[in-house]
Design a protein around this motif. Structure first.
Motif, PDB file in Angstrom:
ATOM      1  N   LEU A  48       8.509   6.155   3.572  1.00 13.55           N
ATOM      2  CA  LEU A  48       8.165   6.895   2.352  1.00 13.55           C
ATOM      3  C   LEU A  48       6.676   7.133   2.167  1.00 13.55           C
ATOM      4  CD1 LEU A  48      10.684   5.053  -0.003  1.00 13.55           C
ATOM      5  CD2 LEU A  48      10.952   7.349   0.955  1.00 13.55           C
ATOM      6  N   LEU A  49       5.837   6.534   3.012  1.00 11.95           N
ATOM      7  CA  LEU A  49       4.387   6.729   2.890  1.00 11.95           C
ATOM      8  C   LEU A  49       3.954   8.198   2.916  1.00 11.95           C
ATOM      9  CD1 LEU A  49       2.497   3.930   4.875  1.00 11.95           C
ATOM     10  CD2 LEU A  49       2.288   4.515   2.461  1.00 11.95           C
ATOM     11  N   PRO A  50       4.625   9.076   3.695  1.00  7.42           N
ATOM     12  CA  PRO A  50       4.213  10.485   3.676  1.00  7.42           C
ATOM     13  C   PRO A  50       4.223  11.119   2.287  1.00  7.42           C
ATOM     14  CG  PRO A  50       5.607  10.087   5.576  1.00  7.42           C
ATOM     15  CD  PRO A  50       5.634   8.821   4.765  1.00  7.42           C
ATOM     16  N   LEU A  51       5.030  10.604   1.367  1.00  6.67           N
ATOM     17  CA  LEU A  51       5.019  11.149  -0.002  1.00  6.67           C
ATOM     18  C   LEU A  51       3.654  10.974  -0.656  1.00  6.67           C
ATOM     19  CD1 LEU A  51       8.475   9.811  -1.261  1.00  6.67           C
ATOM     20  CD2 LEU A  51       7.901  12.192  -0.735  1.00  6.67           C
ATOM     21  N   ILE A  52       2.956   9.893  -0.303  1.00  7.84           N
ATOM     22  CA  ILE A  52       1.612   9.659  -0.830  1.00  7.84           C
ATOM     23  C   ILE A  52       0.548  10.310   0.043  1.00  7.84           C
ATOM     24  CG2 ILE A  52      -0.128   7.832  -1.111  1.00  7.84           C
ATOM     25  CD1 ILE A  52       1.917   6.075  -2.331  1.00  7.84           C
ATOM     26  N   LEU A  53       0.766  10.298   1.353  1.00 10.23           N
ATOM     27  CA  LEU A  53      -0.270  10.724   2.290  1.00 10.23           C
ATOM     28  C   LEU A  53      -0.348  12.236   2.493  1.00 10.23           C
ATOM     29  CD1 LEU A  53       0.209   8.047   5.113  1.00 10.23           C
ATOM     30  CD2 LEU A  53      -1.446   8.017   3.248  1.00 10.23           C
TER      31      LEU A  53
END
Length: 455
Positions: free
Chosen positions: A151-156
Motif C-alpha cells: 500500500l505504500l504507493p498510495l503515499i509515494l
C-alpha cells in the motif's frame, strides 16, 4: 470541468481526483489513529495484526521458509550466476549482493533453522534470543511488510508527499534540516510503527527523494515506536497510570534530540549525495505568484497524473516492495537481532558498557544508580529489555526514567536497527551504536529533569 489552482494553471476535476482519492486512502491507512482491541493503532498496523492472527502458528514456518529461500537463491546466484537473475535489474539487486550481506543472510539462515528446529546451542534458539525473534517479532513484521509494502504507493506515487513537502518545508527545513515531505515519515512512525517509517524512508531514499544524510537523519530520529508499544513499556515498569506524562516526556525529549543530532557528527558528516546519483528531490522554494498550498497542490496533481502511474506499474511496485522487505531485510533482522540478544542474555557486555554511566546517573541524582546503569546500553540489543530489567527496581522515578529513555534511544538491533542495516540507508553498526549513545546522552538529562519535577 476545470478548476483554477493559481493565476498560472488550471486542472481538470479528473486530474484533481486522481490526486485526492488515492492520497485520502493513504492518509486513512497510514496516518489515521484508531482503537482496535483496546489499542491505539493505524489501519495498516491493524491489518498486519489480523493477518498474523489468521496465520497464527504457521508464521514461524513461513518466516523460516522465506529466510531459507533468500539464502538459497543468493547462494545459487553467487555460484551459478543464472541468467534470469543476472539479466534482471530487480532480481540482480535482490540476490547478487556483497560479501557482507551474503554473510548476514548466511547467519540469518543458520539462526532461523537452529531456532525453528531447536537444534544446536540453546543460546541461539532460546525464547529470549532467536526464539523471541522467530515467534514474536518476525511474525508481526511479516504482516507489516505485506500491507505496508503493497500500500505504500498510495503515499509515494500520487502526490501526497509533494503536497505536504510544499506545506511543511518552512517547518521541517529550519528545525530538522529536512525536506517538508519527510513530515509524512514522522507522522507515520509516531502514530503507527517505527518499522513502517523506516520502510517509507528507505523507499524514498532509493527513489532519489532523500539524500544520504536526510535518509540517515529520518531513520535514526523519527522511527519511533508506536503509542501502543509505549503503553506496553510503561506497563512493564508498573506505571501505567502515568502514561500521559510519560508519553509527553518521551515526545519532548525525542523532538529535542531530533533538532540537535542532525547538526552533530556522525549525521552532520554524511554528504548530501543521492543513491545511484538519482536526484529526484524537488525544489521546495515557493515561486512568486503561488502560495504554499497552491504550489503543493499543483506539484501533487502533476505527480499523480504522471504517465507512469498506471495500475499495473503501481501494483508491481507494491509487490516489489514486499519482496524487498521479505527477502532483503528479514535475514538481516534474524542475524543481527539474534547476535545482539545472545550478547545481552549470555554475557555482561552491556553491563560493562553501562558502568561509565554510573557517575552521570549519580550526578543527576537518580536513585539506585548502579542498578539503573545495567539498563542503559542493553536497549541497543532490544528496546524492551531495559524495562524488563527495571521492573525489579524499587524507585518509581528510576523506573520512569529507564522506561522513557528506552523509548527515546530508538535504535535497537532486534528491529529498527536491523531494518536500517538491511536497507540501502548508508549507516553501519558502528554508526548506529554511536548515534544510540548520543541519543542517550541528550535525552537522559531531559527525562531526568522532568522526572524530578513529577516525582
Amino acid at each position: 470541468m476545470e478548476i483554477k489552482l493559481s493565476k498560472f494553471n488550471k486542472v481538470t476535476l479528473k486530474a484533481l481526483l486522481k490526486f485526492l482519492i488515492p492520497s485520502f486512502i493513504g492518509i486513512l491507512l497510514f496516518m489515521t489513529p484508531m482503537v482496535f482491541n483496546g489499542e491505539v493503532t493505524i489501519p495498516v498496523a491493524m491489518l498486519s495484526k489480523l493477518i498474523s492472527k489468521v496465520l497464527g502458528d504457521y508464521l514461524p514456518f513461513i518466516m523460516t521458509f522465506i529466510i531459507s529461500l533468500a539464502f538459497t537463491l543468493t547462494l545459487i546466484t553467487k555460484i551459478f550466476k543464472p541468467k534470469f537473475i543476472i539479466n534482471s535489474k530487480y532480481l540482480n539487486n535482490l540476490f547478487n549482493i556483497s560479501k557482507v550481506w551474503f554473510l548476514s543472510r548466511t547467519l540469518g539462515f543458520i539462526f532461523v533453522i537452529s531456532t525453528y528446529f531447536k537444534i544446536g546451542p540453546e543460546a541461539i534458539w532460546s525464547e529470549n534470543t532467536g526464539g523471541l525473534l522467530l515467534t514474536s517479532l518476525l511474525p508481526v513484521l511479516f504482516g507489516v511488510f505485506l500491507f505496508a509494502g503493497l500500500l505504500l504507493p498510495l503515499i509515494l506515487d500520487f502526490g501526497l508527499l509533494e503536497f505536504f513537502g510544499s506545506l511543511l518545508t518552512k517547518v521541517m527545513r529550519p528545525i530538522f534540516k529536512l525536506p517538508g515531505r519527510s513530515s509524512i515519515d514522522c507522522i507515520t512512525s509516531w502514530l503507527g510503527d517505527g518499522t513502517i517509517g523506516v520502510l517509507l524512508t528507505s523507499k524514498q531514499y532509493e527513489d532519489g527523494f532523500y539524500s544520504k544524510r536526510e535518509a540517515a537523519v529520518i531513520a535514526t530520529n523519527f522511527s519511533a515506536v508506536s503509542i501502543t508499544f509505549a503503553l506496553v513499556v510503561i506497563a512493564q515498569v508498573n506505571l501505567s497510570h502515568m502514561f500521559v506524562p510519560f508519553y509527553l516526556t518521551v515526545s519532548f525529549a525525542g523532538v529535542v534530540a531530533a533538532i540537535i543530532i542532525p547538526r552533530i557528527p556522525p549525521l552532520s558528516k554524511i554528504n548530501d549525495s543521492y543513491y545511484n546519483n538519482s536526484n529526484n528531490n524537488l525544489n521546495e522554494i515557493i515561486p512568486e505568484g503561488y502560495t504554499s498550498f497552491s504550489f503543493g497542490l499543483e506539484k501533487a496533481i502533476e505527480k499523480a497524473n504522471s504517465p507512469e502511474n498506471t495500475i499495473k506499474r503501481v501494483s508491481l511496485d507494491g509487490f516489489k516492495n514486499i519482496f524487498d522487505m521479505w527477502i532483503g531485510v528479514t535475514p538481516v533482522i534474524m542475524s543481527m537481532g539474534t547476535l545482539a540478544l545472545i550478547i545481552a542474555e549470555y554475557t555482561s557486555f552491556f553491563e560493562w558498557l553501562g558502568l561509565p554511566f554510573i557517575p552521570l546517573l549519580k550526578l543527576l541524582q537518580i536513585p539506585e544508580a548502579a542498578a539503573a546503569s545495567k539498563t542503559i546500553m542493553v536497549g541497543f540489543a532490544d528496546m524492551f529489555l531495559p524495562s524488563v530489567i527495571a521492573s525489579n527496581i524499587a524507585s518509581d522515578m528510576t523506573r520512569f526514567i529507564i522506561a522513557a529513555l528506552s523509548v527515546t534511544q530508538l535504535i535497537y538491533m532486534s528491529e529498527v536497527g536491523g531494518l536500517i542495516l538491511g536497507s540501502k540507508i548508508p549507516l553501519n553498526v558502528k554508526d548506529l551504536l554511536f548515534i544510540f549513545i548520543i541519543r542517550t546522552l541528550i535525552t537522559l538529562p531531559i527525562i531526568t529533569l522532568i522526572a524530578h519535577i513529577i516525582f
